[in-house]
Structure formats: C-alpha cells, structure tokens
Design an enzyme around this catalytic site. Structure first.
Site, mmCIF file in Angstrom:
data_model
loop_
_atom_site.group_PDB
_atom_site.id
_atom_site.type_symbol
_atom_site.label_atom_id
_atom_site.label_comp_id
_atom_site.label_asym_id
_atom_site.label_seq_id
_atom_site.Cartn_x
_atom_site.Cartn_y
_atom_site.Cartn_z
ATOM 1 N N ASP A 40 5.661 -3.239 3.656
ATOM 2 C CA ASP A 40 5.148 -4.516 3.186
ATOM 3 C C ASP A 40 4.473 -5.202 4.360
ATOM 4 O O ASP A 40 4.806 -4.943 5.527
ATOM 5 C CB ASP A 40 6.285 -5.395 2.652
ATOM 6 C CG ASP A 40 5.791 -6.498 1.723
ATOM 7 O OD1 ASP A 40 5.871 -6.305 0.494
ATOM 8 O OD2 ASP A 40 5.321 -7.535 2.230
ATOM 9 N N ASP A 66 0.022 -3.273 6.449
ATOM 10 C CA ASP A 66 -1.036 -4.063 5.824
ATOM 11 C C ASP A 66 -2.011 -3.085 5.189
ATOM 12 O O ASP A 66 -2.758 -2.387 5.893
ATOM 13 C CB ASP A 66 -1.733 -4.922 6.879
ATOM 14 C CG ASP A 66 -2.842 -5.795 6.293
ATOM 15 O OD1 ASP A 66 -3.128 -5.676 5.084
ATOM 16 O OD2 ASP A 66 -3.410 -6.602 7.056
ATOM 17 N N VAL A 67 -2.028 -3.008 3.858
ATOM 18 C CA VAL A 67 -2.900 -2.042 3.192
ATOM 19 C C VAL A 67 -4.369 -2.406 3.344
ATOM 20 O O VAL A 67 -5.248 -1.621 2.962
ATOM 21 C CB VAL A 67 -2.532 -1.881 1.699
ATOM 22 C CG1 VAL A 67 -1.100 -1.393 1.541
ATOM 23 C CG2 VAL A 67 -2.766 -3.171 0.921
ATOM 24 N N TYR A 159 -8.534 -10.612 -9.339
ATOM 25 C CA TYR A 159 -7.321 -9.810 -9.502
ATOM 26 C C TYR A 159 -7.442 -8.892 -10.712
ATOM 27 O O TYR A 159 -7.101 -7.703 -10.657
ATOM 28 C CB TYR A 159 -6.133 -10.753 -9.650
ATOM 29 C CG TYR A 159 -4.806 -10.109 -9.969
ATOM 30 C CD1 TYR A 159 -4.043 -9.519 -8.976
ATOM 31 C CD2 TYR A 159 -4.309 -10.127 -11.279
ATOM 32 C CE1 TYR A 159 -2.808 -8.946 -9.266
ATOM 33 C CE2 TYR A 159 -3.077 -9.563 -11.583
ATOM 34 C CZ TYR A 159 -2.329 -8.973 -10.571
ATOM 35 O OH TYR A 159 -1.118 -8.414 -10.865
ATOM 36 N N LYS A 163 -7.392 -4.817 -10.796
ATOM 37 C CA LYS A 163 -6.430 -4.044 -11.581
ATOM 38 C C LYS A 163 -7.147 -3.113 -12.563
ATOM 39 O O LYS A 163 -6.692 -1.988 -12.803
ATOM 40 C CB LYS A 163 -5.489 -4.987 -12.320
ATOM 41 C CG LYS A 163 -4.512 -5.730 -11.410
ATOM 42 C CD LYS A 163 -3.540 -4.795 -10.710
ATOM 43 C CE LYS A 163 -2.409 -5.554 -10.019
ATOM 44 N NZ LYS A 163 -1.460 -4.660 -9.322
ATOM 45 N N THR A 194 9.355 -12.129 -11.490
ATOM 46 C CA THR A 194 9.392 -11.908 -10.046
ATOM 47 C C THR A 194 9.261 -13.249 -9.326
ATOM 48 O O THR A 194 9.159 -14.302 -9.964
ATOM 49 C CB THR A 194 8.236 -10.982 -9.604
ATOM 50 O OG1 THR A 194 6.986 -11.671 -9.812
ATOM 51 C CG2 THR A 194 8.243 -9.677 -10.385
#
Length: 262
Positions: A40, A66-67, A159, A163, A194
């Site tokens: 993460d 960090d992607v 976003y 996706k 979440t």
C-alpha cells in the site's frame, strides 16, 4: 475462517491492501495458505495489516508501494519473488477516486490524470512487472478489482472511466497471457462497506433498498470472489468480469417499485 487450502505454497502480491477490500483479500488468501505481500502507499498501515495476519499464524509481509511509480511496483514484485520463492497471484486493488465538481467543465486535468494513473495505469504497471514471474510459475493468475461505476453511471467521471478501462485491459491481457499459462479476470463490486463510507451510515441506509439482496456488500464478499478467480477452482476461466453487486446492475429496483412489483 475458511478451511480451504487453495493457495498453499503460493506467493501473492496484493496492492491497496492496507484496509478495506484489499485487506480482506489479503486475509482471505492467507487463510487459505497463501504467502501474502501486503502493499500500500500507506506503508505503516500495510505493516499493521500484515502484523495482524501474522498474529493469527498466517504468512504475511508488508511493503510500501506506490503503483503510480514503476520503480516502486517493480520493487514490490521483486520482493514477493525473493521472500516467497515465486509470484503466483497478483491482485490489483489500489485505486484513487476524486469527487466530481458540480460542473463537468470544472473538472481539473490533474484530478482526471491522478484517478486514471492510480486506478488503471497502476494496474497496468503491476501486470507488466508481474507477468514474466506469473508465467514462470506455471499457474499464474491476475485478478483486478473494478467497480459497477465502470458498467453504469454512478458518478465520478475519471474513476468510472478508469474502472471501465480495467475491463478492457482484463480482456486484452487475458488474450495475450493465455498462451503463457496466466489467467486474467476482473471482479466488479457494488457498494461495499469500507472506510470510504465512514461516517456515512445514512447514505448506506439510503442505497440499501436499491440492492435486490437487501444489503450493501462487505469486504469479505469481494474477497471470496477474488479468491475463487485466483484459485485453481477457476482454472478454465479467463478474460471474464464477475459482477458482485447484490443484483444492483441486473435488476432495475426503482422501476419495479414504481410499478408496484415486489
């Protein structure tokens, strides 16, 4: 706690795994015998999640990742192989969602770019770095976590576009990777309880009636689907999108209610 042992001897890398769906995925796979690298951007929280798994007698390590940075992704892949001897499963959970401004024309370039870079390009970076190792292990699997936002309009332009892009990447990469023995699939959650919904119980209560199964999702619901697609139980499944949304996108609950149907 599951009594399955589907991931015994598997090295598994999960991104965005410090909390929420990612943490639930890491826990589920570790419970099934996997050796999991919890990654993460929030490295201390990733370590807390991994430590909690180790306290349960499960195999887990943590690493900040960090992607959005190629070097960070490649370091996470290398760490998985070094620590566990192989990389058998990659789960892409990392994502970023910027709230939309009231008017589309006021959406800034940097917000759009950030959402796509972490949510879509981040998964691409992880797949690119992981694929040679997934192919080498002879049983490789990639599972990415999408969203119903990529299927229908639920707001969040960038976003949602990211996706939706994951669906396309899943199909094209599945076609490329099949000959190398690697399966690539996508899980598409609906509303899941979440930390993103923390302090918004009223909102969760408001959307609950839209779900034919009568509730919003829990992280464990999504983790179960991810574990299935990552396991050999799904050995003849690749390039698919598994929608896990309590019936939200299959049933027009509002229309049925308006007509008085139960």
């Amino acid at each position: 706690m599951t009594d399955l042992d589907r991931f015994a001897g598997h090295g598994v890398l999960v991104t965005g795994a410090a909390r929420g769906i990612g943490a639930a995925v890491a826990r589920r796979i570790a419970q099934e015998g996997g050796r999991v690298l919890v990654t993460d951007q929030d490295a201390p929280e990733a370590e807390r999640t991994a430590a909690a798994l180790r306290q349960q007698g499960l195999s887990a390590e943590a690493l900040g990742c960090d992607v959005g940075e190629r070097a960070s992704v490649e370091a996470a892949v290398a760490h998985t192989v070094s620590a566990f001897g192989s990389l058998d499963v990659l789960v892409n959970c990392a994502a970023h969602c910027t709230p939309d401004p009231p008017l589309f024309e006021d959406d800034p370039d940097d917000a759009w770019a950030r959402d796509l870079d972490i949510t879509l390009t981040g998964a691409y970076r992880c797949c690119r770095a992981a694929l040679p190792h997934l192919a080498a292990c002879g049983r490789g699997a990639v599972v990415s976590v999408g969203s119903v936002n990529g299927l229908q309009d639920f707001g969040n332009h960038a976003y949602s576009a990211a996706k939706a892009g994951l669906g396309s990447l899943t199909r094209t990469l599945a076609g490329h990777a099949a000959a190398r023995g690697v399966r690539v699939n996508l899980v598409v959650p609906g509303t899941v309880r979440t930390s993103a919904w923390e302090g918004r119980d009223d909102d969760l209560d408001a959307v609950r009636p839209l779900y034919p199964l009568g509730r919003v999702g829990e992280p464990e619901d999504i983790a179960a689907a991810v574990a299935f697609l990552a396991s050999r139980d799904a050995a003849w499944i690749t390039g698919t999108t598994l929608v896990v949304d309590g019936g939200l996108t299959a049933v027009n609950t509002g229309f049925r209610t308006a007509l008085g149907h139960p």
